[in-house]
Design a protein around this motif. Structure first.
Motif, PDB file in Angstrom:
ATOM      1  N   GLY A 334       0.790  -1.229   0.000  1.00 61.44           N
ATOM      2  CA  GLY A 334       0.000   0.000   0.000  1.00 61.44           C
ATOM      3  C   GLY A 334       0.817   1.271   0.000  1.00 61.44           C
ATOM      4  O   GLY A 334       0.310   2.342   0.363  1.00 61.44           O
ATOM      5  N   ILE A 335       2.071   1.206  -0.445  1.00 61.07           N
ATOM      6  CA  ILE A 335       2.962   2.361  -0.294  1.00 61.07           C
ATOM      7  C   ILE A 335       3.596   2.790  -1.610  1.00 61.07           C
ATOM      8  O   ILE A 335       4.704   3.338  -1.644  1.00 61.07           O
ATOM      9  N   ALA A 336       2.896   2.604  -2.709  1.00 58.63           N
ATOM     10  CA  ALA A 336       3.426   3.056  -4.003  1.00 58.63           C
ATOM     11  C   ALA A 336       3.700   4.554  -4.002  1.00 58.63           C
ATOM     12  O   ALA A 336       4.593   5.031  -4.708  1.00 58.63           O
ATOM     13  N   HIS A 337       2.932   5.299  -3.198  1.00 60.85           N
ATOM     14  CA  HIS A 337       3.106   6.759  -3.171  1.00 60.85           C
ATOM     15  C   HIS A 337       4.463   7.185  -2.630  1.00 60.85           C
ATOM     16  O   HIS A 337       4.873   8.335  -2.823  1.00 60.85           O
ATOM     17  N   LEU A 338       5.184   6.274  -1.963  1.00 62.58           N
ATOM     18  CA  LEU A 338       6.503   6.634  -1.433  1.00 62.58           C
ATOM     19  C   LEU A 338       7.516   6.880  -2.544  1.00 62.58           C
ATOM     20  O   LEU A 338       8.595   7.417  -2.291  1.00 62.58           O
ATOM     21  N   ARG A 339       7.174   6.527  -3.758  1.00 55.92           N
ATOM     22  CA  ARG A 339       8.078   6.825  -4.879  1.00 55.92           C
ATOM     23  C   ARG A 339       8.170   8.330  -5.140  1.00 55.92           C
ATOM     24  O   ARG A 339       9.077   8.783  -5.827  1.00 55.92           O
ATOM     25  N   ASP A 344      12.685   8.428  -4.136  1.00 53.51           N
ATOM     26  CA  ASP A 344      11.876   7.236  -4.369  1.00 53.51           C
ATOM     27  C   ASP A 344      12.271   6.246  -3.275  1.00 53.51           C
ATOM     28  O   ASP A 344      13.257   5.510  -3.400  1.00 53.51           O
ATOM     29  N   ARG A 345      11.512   6.261  -2.191  1.00 55.11           N
ATOM     30  CA  ARG A 345      11.916   5.477  -1.025  1.00 55.11           C
ATOM     31  C   ARG A 345      11.901   3.974  -1.290  1.00 55.11           C
ATOM     32  O   ARG A 345      12.687   3.231  -0.695  1.00 55.11           O
ATOM     33  N   LEU A 346      11.035   3.502  -2.158  1.00 50.72           N
ATOM     34  CA  LEU A 346      11.001   2.064  -2.416  1.00 50.72           C
ATOM     35  C   LEU A 346      12.257   1.624  -3.156  1.00 50.72           C
ATOM     36  O   LEU A 346      12.908   0.647  -2.775  1.00 50.72           O
ATOM     37  N   ALA A 347      12.619   2.359  -4.209  1.00 49.35           N
ATOM     38  CA  ALA A 347      13.840   2.032  -4.956  1.00 49.35           C
ATOM     39  C   ALA A 347      15.068   2.200  -4.065  1.00 49.35           C
ATOM     40  O   ALA A 347      16.000   1.382  -4.114  1.00 49.35           O
ATOM     41  N   ASP A 365       3.205  -2.116  -5.321  1.00 48.29           N
ATOM     42  CA  ASP A 365       2.747  -1.197  -4.283  1.00 48.29           C
ATOM     43  C   ASP A 365       3.568  -1.273  -3.009  1.00 48.29           C
ATOM     44  O   ASP A 365       3.110  -0.872  -1.948  1.00 48.29           O
ATOM     45  N   GLY A 366       4.802  -1.796  -3.088  1.00 48.80           N
ATOM     46  CA  GLY A 366       5.566  -1.881  -1.860  1.00 48.80           C
ATOM     47  C   GLY A 366       6.859  -2.650  -2.008  1.00 48.80           C
ATOM     48  O   GLY A 366       7.544  -2.565  -3.022  1.00 48.80           O
ATOM     49  N   LEU A 367       7.173  -3.441  -0.982  1.00 40.08           N
ATOM     50  CA  LEU A 367       8.426  -4.175  -0.920  1.00 40.08           C
ATOM     51  C   LEU A 367       8.193  -5.600  -0.423  1.00 40.08           C
ATOM     52  O   LEU A 367       7.402  -5.809   0.508  1.00 40.08           O
ATOM     53  N   ALA A 368       8.888  -6.551  -1.023  1.00 38.86           N
ATOM     54  CA  ALA A 368       8.968  -7.916  -0.504  1.00 38.86           C
ATOM     55  C   ALA A 368      10.377  -8.097   0.041  1.00 38.86           C
ATOM     56  O   ALA A 368      11.361  -7.881  -0.679  1.00 38.86           O
ATOM     57  N   ILE A 369      10.487  -8.461   1.321  1.00 38.23           N
ATOM     58  CA  ILE A 369      11.780  -8.525   1.998  1.00 38.23           C
ATOM     59  C   ILE A 369      11.961  -9.931   2.566  1.00 38.23           C
ATOM     60  O   ILE A 369      11.119 -10.403   3.340  1.00 38.23           O
TER      61      ILE A 369
END
Length: 442
Positions: A334-339, A344-347, A365-369
């Motif tokens: 749910g955090i695509a907007h962080l780009r 770009d926080r996700l990248a 829409d986010g990160l898999a860790i």
């Protein structure tokens, strides 16, 4: 991404469980909302326990440029409003609240107000606010860029009215328009048309701040906010601690199996950072709130996290750091907007954690860790305070992590390196001096 020449800060590694009490300064979000409303109010206001860091100092200077008098008083600042003036320059730095909250106020000025900021600030989206102000009757010169730099050509008043915007990139688009709306001739009705607005609690915070000052706000209809024209009541207000800025310190307890206490934690709040209580418990911590003191105890078990962080995206960097050293896979959604944030926080999170040996994958829409052994290396901050905090968290358990430009944390914490070293019971590491001179004095 360009190579940075900013200094490297050797992130301290914990020698054992931390045990400390951390006095977190005031909330940036609450401070800057209180300052804007005080500058628009019908008389002088007191803002007690405000945050004094780069973003809030930039806000103070911006409001001074527009005519307000802001002086130290008691345990905060006294704000004396005046008719909004033009003919000045506003430095937004990298503060989203300045670049999105101040232009709607500048539209009331009796002349031109120029806006610009740090290089990366010119990449942050502004067209939603600028186009909305045009629809409300303002004249803005941005050379068609929809971003900094731009000039608001104030005419002394603004008609206001009803507008429809797409605020799916940032809740600040809505908040910025609402904060000045009571001073527009017809008030403002903002309708959002698009995917859900991220960080809805920040809009709730804005609405609560307006109502506290006697402004009539109707938010009964979904995705619609109506602010009636009228006076903004001056207020003597106390700013809560910044709960999101508590995140790295509380994470230290989780990672080291230690205990961290944060005083003055509110029992009820509009701050999204309050979600830390639930999120850290889900990651294995013991969490309690007693007599206004939040206590987080690490149990030695750092669990993975599967969570929708759409409403609390600002917590993502620290939670991603925790997830990177947990014993289970995590999915942050749910955090695509962080780009579209400071970077770009996700990248950035994927690149920096993977650069230390991690296993992080960007999703739509986010990160898999996934768990992976980490090693020493440089963790770049991208001039983003939350990224720098994430690097410090990883350094607790990964020897040899060097955080690039730790001083960027002065955006919301005047001395993060000193607070961090104090919690660990270690001398402040070289390279950690906050760049306090980058913001004007309060």
């Amino acid at each position: 991404m360009t190579e940075s020449t900013a200094p490297l800060w050797p992130a301290p590694t914990a020698s054992g469980p931390v045990d400390g009490t951390v006095e977190v300064p005031g909330s940036k979000s609450l401070t800057n909302r209180a300052l804007v409303l005080a500058a628009l109010a019908a008389g002088p206001s007191l803002v007690r326990h405000p945050l004094l860091a780069r973003d809030t100092r930039l806000m103070i200077q911006a409001l001074r440029v527009l005519g307000a008098t802001i002086e130290p008083a008691d345990d905060g600042v006294r704000v004396t409003p005046a008719p909004v003036i033009g003919g000045g320059f506003v430095d937004c730095g990298l503060a989203g609240t300045v670049m999105r909250f101040v232009p709607p106020m500048a539209a009331l000025a009796g002349g031109d107000v120029r806006f610009d900021g740090d290089p990366h600030a010119r990449e942050r989206p502004m067209s939603t606010v600028l186009d909305a102000l045009r629809d409300l009757g303002a004249t803005i010169d941005d050379a068609g860029r929809g971003a900094l730099p731009f000039t608001v050509r104030g005419a002394g008043a603004l008609p206001g009215g009803a507008i429809t915007i797409d605020a799916s990139a940032s809740s600040q688009f809505v908040s910025g328009l609402l904060l000045s709306a009571a001073r527009y001739d017809k008030g403002v009705t903002v309708h959002h048309d698009g995917t859900p607005v991220p960080s809805q609690p920040h809009i709730d915070m804005t609405v609560a701040a307006l109502r506290e000052r006697g402004v009539e706000v109707d938010d009964e209809s979904p995705n619609t906010w109506r602010v009636e024209p009228g006076d903004i009541r001056p207020l003597d207000t106390v700013v809560e601690p910044d709960l999101s800025n508590a995140a790295p310190f509380l994470a230290a307890a989780v990672l080291t199996g230690g205990t961290v206490r944060v005083p003055r934690w509110p029992a009820a709040t509009t701050q999204p950072g309050d979600a830390l209580r639930d999120l850290l418990a889900r990651m294995g911590a013991a969490v309690s709130l007693d007599d206004g003191v939040l206590t987080v105890r690490g149990t030695g078990d750092v669990r993975g996290l599967d969570a929708d962080l759409h409403e609390v995206g600002e917590l993502t960097p620290v939670l991603a750091a925790l997830a990177a050293v947990s014993n289970e896979p995590s999915r942050l959604r749910g955090i695509a907007h962080l780009r579209g944030h400071e970077t770009d926080r996700l990248a950035a999170l994927a690149a920096e954690i993977n650069g230390l040996g991690g296993d992080v994958e960007e999703t739509d829409d986010g990160l898999a860790i996934r768990p992976a052994p980490l090693h020493a290396g440089v963790f770049r901050s991208y001039a983003d305070h939350r990224m720098a905090q994430a690097g410090a968290v990883l350094g607790l358990v990964v020897p040899g992590v060097q955080v690039e430009d730790i001083a960027t944390t002065s955006k919301t914490l005047a001395d993060f390196p000193g607070m961090w070293s104090a919690l660990l019971g270690q001398p402040a590491a070289l390279g950690g001096e906050a760049h306090l001179g980058r913001g004007p004095a309060a």
